[in-house]
Design a protein around this motif. Sequence first.
Motif, PDB file in Angstrom:
ATOM      1  N   GLY A 172      17.162   0.193   1.016  1.00 23.60           N
ATOM      2  CA  GLY A 172      16.485  -0.954   1.580  1.00 23.60           C
ATOM      3  C   GLY A 172      15.061  -1.090   1.070  1.00 23.60           C
ATOM      4  N   ALA A 173      14.299  -1.915   1.751  1.00 21.61           N
ATOM      5  CA  ALA A 173      12.908  -2.145   1.353  1.00 21.61           C
ATOM      6  C   ALA A 173      11.969  -1.826   2.512  1.00 21.61           C
ATOM      7  N   GLN A 174      12.427  -0.962   3.402  1.00 24.91           N
ATOM      8  CA  GLN A 174      11.667  -0.669   4.614  1.00 24.91           C
ATOM      9  C   GLN A 174      10.264  -0.154   4.303  1.00 24.91           C
ATOM     10  N   THR A 175      10.165   0.820   3.406  1.00 26.99           N
ATOM     11  CA  THR A 175       8.856   1.404   3.109  1.00 26.99           C
ATOM     12  C   THR A 175       7.910   0.371   2.531  1.00 26.99           C
ATOM     13  N   LEU A 176       8.402  -0.455   1.623  1.00 27.51           N
ATOM     14  CA  LEU A 176       7.571  -1.482   1.014  1.00 27.51           C
ATOM     15  C   LEU A 176       7.133  -2.507   2.051  1.00 27.51           C
ATOM     16  N   LEU A 177       8.047  -2.923   2.921  1.00 26.94           N
ATOM     17  CA  LEU A 177       7.698  -3.869   3.975  1.00 26.94           C
ATOM     18  C   LEU A 177       6.651  -3.265   4.918  1.00 26.94           C
ATOM     19  N   GLU A 178       6.796  -1.990   5.234  1.00 24.41           N
ATOM     20  CA  GLU A 178       5.810  -1.330   6.093  1.00 24.41           C
ATOM     21  C   GLU A 178       4.423  -1.366   5.465  1.00 24.41           C
ATOM     22  N   THR A 179       4.363  -1.111   4.151  1.00 31.95           N
ATOM     23  CA  THR A 179       3.078  -1.143   3.453  1.00 31.95           C
ATOM     24  C   THR A 179       2.486  -2.541   3.476  1.00 31.95           C
ATOM     25  N   ILE A 180       3.319  -3.551   3.286  1.00 32.98           N
ATOM     26  CA  ILE A 180       2.838  -4.934   3.308  1.00 32.98           C
ATOM     27  C   ILE A 180       2.274  -5.287   4.681  1.00 32.98           C
ATOM     28  N   VAL A 181       3.007  -4.946   5.736  1.00 31.20           N
ATOM     29  CA  VAL A 181       2.561  -5.257   7.096  1.00 31.20           C
ATOM     30  C   VAL A 181       1.242  -4.543   7.409  1.00 31.20           C
ATOM     31  N   ARG A 199      -8.410 -18.166   9.380  1.00 29.42           N
ATOM     32  CA  ARG A 199      -8.381 -17.233   8.259  1.00 29.42           C
ATOM     33  C   ARG A 199      -7.301 -17.681   7.271  1.00 29.42           C
ATOM     34  N   PRO A 200      -7.357 -17.214   6.023  1.00 30.39           N
ATOM     35  CA  PRO A 200      -6.316 -17.584   5.050  1.00 30.39           C
ATOM     36  C   PRO A 200      -4.929 -17.157   5.554  1.00 30.39           C
ATOM     37  N   LEU A 201      -3.945 -17.987   5.251  1.00 26.21           N
ATOM     38  CA  LEU A 201      -2.566 -17.689   5.638  1.00 26.21           C
ATOM     39  C   LEU A 201      -1.840 -17.045   4.464  1.00 26.21           C
ATOM     40  N   VAL A 202      -1.265 -15.877   4.710  1.00 24.95           N
ATOM     41  CA  VAL A 202      -0.540 -15.142   3.679  1.00 24.95           C
ATOM     42  C   VAL A 202       0.919 -15.005   4.111  1.00 24.95           C
ATOM     43  N   LEU A 203       1.821 -15.506   3.295  1.00 21.24           N
ATOM     44  CA  LEU A 203       3.260 -15.355   3.525  1.00 21.24           C
ATOM     45  C   LEU A 203       3.790 -14.242   2.647  1.00 21.24           C
ATOM     46  N   ALA A 204       4.584 -13.349   3.220  1.00 21.61           N
ATOM     47  CA  ALA A 204       5.177 -12.242   2.461  1.00 21.61           C
ATOM     48  C   ALA A 204       6.666 -12.160   2.754  1.00 21.61           C
ATOM     49  N   THR A 205       7.465 -12.093   1.696  1.00 19.66           N
ATOM     50  CA  THR A 205       8.905 -11.895   1.830  1.00 19.66           C
ATOM     51  C   THR A 205       9.438 -11.259   0.559  1.00 19.66           C
ATOM     52  N   LEU A 206      10.453 -10.433   0.712  1.00 21.02           N
ATOM     53  CA  LEU A 206      11.063  -9.776  -0.446  1.00 21.02           C
ATOM     54  C   LEU A 206      12.448 -10.326  -0.752  1.00 21.02           C
ATOM     55  N   GLY A 207      12.780 -11.476  -0.157  1.00 19.93           N
ATOM     56  CA  GLY A 207      14.042 -12.119  -0.481  1.00 19.93           C
ATOM     57  C   GLY A 207      15.196 -11.642   0.367  1.00 19.93           C
ATOM     58  N   SER A 208      16.309 -12.344   0.241  1.00 19.76           N
ATOM     59  CA  SER A 208      17.464 -12.083   1.085  1.00 19.76           C
ATOM     60  C   SER A 208      18.238 -10.839   0.682  1.00 19.76           C
ATOM     61  N   ASN A 209      18.065 -10.377  -0.562  1.00 23.82           N
ATOM     62  CA  ASN A 209      18.848  -9.233  -1.036  1.00 23.82           C
ATOM     63  C   ASN A 209      18.137  -7.893  -0.881  1.00 23.82           C
ATOM     64  N   ALA A 210      16.841  -7.921  -0.565  1.00 23.57           N
ATOM     65  CA  ALA A 210      16.064  -6.677  -0.552  1.00 23.57           C
ATOM     66  C   ALA A 210      16.607  -5.665   0.442  1.00 23.57           C
ATOM     67  N   VAL A 242       2.529   0.425  -5.608  1.00 26.61           N
ATOM     68  CA  VAL A 242       2.074  -0.232  -4.383  1.00 26.61           C
ATOM     69  C   VAL A 242       1.582   0.802  -3.375  1.00 26.61           C
ATOM     70  N   THR A 243       0.337   0.658  -3.000  1.00 26.00           N
ATOM     71  CA  THR A 243      -0.247   1.397  -1.881  1.00 26.00           C
ATOM     72  C   THR A 243      -1.007   0.378  -1.047  1.00 26.00           C
ATOM     73  N   ARG A 244      -1.471   0.794   0.111  1.00 22.81           N
ATOM     74  CA  ARG A 244      -2.262  -0.144   0.909  1.00 22.81           C
ATOM     75  C   ARG A 244      -3.520  -0.562   0.157  1.00 22.81           C
ATOM     76  N   ASN A 245      -4.114   0.379  -0.574  1.00 24.38           N
ATOM     77  CA  ASN A 245      -5.331   0.056  -1.323  1.00 24.38           C
ATOM     78  C   ASN A 245      -5.052  -0.905  -2.476  1.00 24.38           C
ATOM     79  N   SER A 246      -4.002  -0.609  -3.264  1.00 24.02           N
ATOM     80  CA  SER A 246      -3.727  -1.450  -4.433  1.00 24.02           C
ATOM     81  C   SER A 246      -3.287  -2.849  -4.012  1.00 24.02           C
ATOM     82  N   LEU A 247      -2.497  -2.933  -2.943  1.00 21.54           N
ATOM     83  CA  LEU A 247      -2.031  -4.236  -2.479  1.00 21.54           C
ATOM     84  C   LEU A 247      -3.186  -5.031  -1.872  1.00 21.54           C
ATOM     85  N   ALA A 248      -4.046  -4.361  -1.115  1.00 20.07           N
ATOM     86  CA  ALA A 248      -5.203  -5.044  -0.523  1.00 20.07           C
ATOM     87  C   ALA A 248      -6.140  -5.558  -1.606  1.00 20.07           C
TER      88      ALA A 248
END
Length: 315
Positions: free
Chosen positions: A161-170, A144-155, A268-274
């Motif tokens: 923090g960026a916990q909620t956004l990371l949760e949505t991405i995962v 399957r396609p490989l998708v890399l996601a990161t919000l950087g070292s400062n997030a 950003v929502t699961r729908n918009s990101l997907a």
Amino acid sequence: MTVELSPEFFASAFVGHLAEAGAQDLLEVARSWQPDLILHESTEYGGYLAAECLGIPHGALDIAPMAPYAHPVVTEELNRQRGKLGLAPVSDAWHTFRAFRAGVVPEDFYPTDSRLPSARYYQVPAQSAQGALDPDIAQLSTDRPLVLATLGSNATRLPGGAQTLLETIVETLGELPVTGVVALGADSDPRQWDGARPDNVHLTSFVQQELLLRSSDLFITHAGFNGTREALAAGVPMVAVPLFAEQSHNAGRLQQLGVGTRIDVQDVTRNSLAEAARNVLEDRSYRSRAQGLQRRSHALPDLNRLVEDAAALVA
């Protein structure tokens, strides 16, 4: 929410407060050291002011191509700082870079009105210090396609923090027919992650980003310039979720160039990101345009050439 970098803030913080303090420190050192040239980062105006005071050549290494350098409020603050040092005002909004600007992405990345005759462009050598790719990542599914996601070292250091956004991405990657790799941040132990853990998503605290981008099909990023540059050099299209600083301007430029799409944090929502991820993965034009920039990146001279070009300013 995405915090836009306003010209007023940039002028006050970078051209005003930081530059004023930096110029004084540099002048104290430079008067005794007597350098032949000052090469400063593009957002670091203290080096420019010190060089102007000393009457020596100067140039900029552009680490933020989309910052609002030419905005009138920036020029106004620049002249205020010049006045404090006894320098005459300038009317050229690009005076800081007019003698020499070193870019580390192809000229195409720059909007037409910010392409300067003095600019030279270089490719940054691949980092050898990253070491070998994590074996666990190397063994991930290849069907399957490989998708890399990161919000950087400062997030993770941001307020809240960026916990909620990371949760949505995962969660979103878990619902897509992809293999996902999500870097949670150097300070985040994936063993302590209390969010979703989809079978098709690998969680890690750190990833050898430059190495993994070479085999990635999509990069979900906060659009920091370094990650943006690395993705373009690898020919990887992006879904940009800018957080702060000039990231929103970078994200907008990626969208203009057709090598990515932008979603602000508040949208950003699961729908918009997907939807955004599917669109970039399925529309091959994103990949084709990203690979075009990749080829032009590879055609640039090596960054070592910067030494020779900078020396010509002194000569």
